[in-house]
Design an enzyme around this catalytic site. Structure first.
Site, PDB file in Angstrom:
ATOM      1  N   ASP A   1       0.934  -1.142   0.049  1.00  0.00           N
ATOM      2  CA  ASP A   1      -0.085  -0.257   0.018  1.00  0.00           C
ATOM      3  C   ASP A   1       0.894   1.026   0.285  1.00  0.00           C
ATOM      4  O   ASP A   1       2.100   1.123   0.049  1.00  0.00           O
ATOM      5  CB  ASP A   1      -0.829  -0.141   0.871  1.00  0.00           C
TER       6      ASP A   1
ATOM      7  N   ASP B   1      -0.008   5.483   0.566  1.00  0.00           N
ATOM      8  CA  ASP B   1      -0.632   6.615   1.718  1.00  0.00           C
ATOM      9  C   ASP B   1      -0.738   5.656   3.283  1.00  0.00           C
ATOM     10  O   ASP B   1      -1.984   4.916   3.573  1.00  0.00           O
ATOM     11  CB  ASP B   1      -1.551   7.319   1.282  1.00  0.00           C
TER      12      ASP B   1
END
Length: 257
Positions: free
Chosen positions: A10, A12
């Site tokens: 991932d 953010d």
């Protein structure tokens, strides 16, 4: 620690926190690169192209990767549709921004409101009521309804703004039609990512900061997961979950490649 051959990661909250750098994440990525371990940044963002993500990582976080390291929900949506659409079924009506539209055009889809075969709903900060009407009417007429990702909100300096999932839910409510959803925590985006990275399920791990999206995506797809506590989820929240992440760390500096 397990010796994984590939990583889905991932962005953010995991590699950076908004505009804030996470130094340990930079070191983690550089370790992967130094050891020639393949990785894909798997993000639900559909508004950006991989080139935008690469530029942001380099300019704002001093992390240097290539476009081939980035896999967005927009790309995943286009890849999924490319697999299921025949040559005569390439008309699609889109609620979405440049990243999604470009991904679909690159797969030879014709973006139109003229009797589309598909309606795709993603994040669009300029969407109008009339555009929602067009989407709803097309689905009621038989178009296949696809949602890029189910994120209810997106963080912003103003607060938690409506995400793509909120727009998808509006169309779902108006049509009483269940969409095909591509992004995390659904499995389609990870299935596509696995095809791209060219490994087996047991050889990859899904890395993220959010149990409800990143970790749940890995669990739903049947791969190992690594939760890093630098973003959304907290240890207290995860303790309440019936299915725990495979691994939990406070910092990437605690993870051995």
């Amino acid at each position: 620690m397990s010796n994984y051959k590939g990583y889905f990661i991932d962005l953010d909250g995991t590699i950076y926190a908004g505009k804030k750098r996470i130094a340990a994440a930079k070191r983690f990525i550089e370790k992967l690169q130094a050891n020639n371990i393949p990785f894909l940044f798997v993000t639900n963002n559909t508004t950006k192209m991989p080139s935008d993500v690469v530029k942001n990582l380099a300019q704002n976080h001093d992390i240097h990767v290539s476009e081939s390291n980035v896999y967005t929900a927009g790309l995943a949506t286009a890849d999924y549709m490319d697999k299921i659409a025949s040559d005569s079924e390439r008309k699609v009506y889109v609620i979405g921004e440049q990243g999604l539209n470009t991904a679909l055009r690159n797969k030879q889809f014709n973006i139109t409101d003229d009797n589309p075969n598909y309606v795709v709903v993603g994040l669009d900060t300029d969407v109008t009521y009339d555009e929602f009407c067009t989407a709803v009417l097309a689905i009621q007429s038989g178009a296949t309804f696809i949602g890029t990702n189910p994120d209810t909100n997106i963080p912003n300096e103003k607060g938690m703004l409506p995400g793509a999932g909120s727009l998808v839910e509006l169309v779902k409510y108006a049509t009483q039609t269940e969409p095909i959803v591509i992004g995390k925590p659904k499995s389609i985006i990870l299935k596509n990512a696995l095809d791209i990275i060219g490994l087996e399920k047991q050889d990859v791990v899904m890395v993220g900061d959010n149990y409800m999206t990143d970790i749940s995506a890995g669990i739903n797809f049947g791969i190992d997961t690594l939760l890093v506590y630098t973003g959304v989820s907290t240890p207290e929240q995860v303790k309440q979950k019936n299915i725990k992440p495979t691994h939990e760390i406070d910092s990437f500096d605690n993870w051995q490649i």
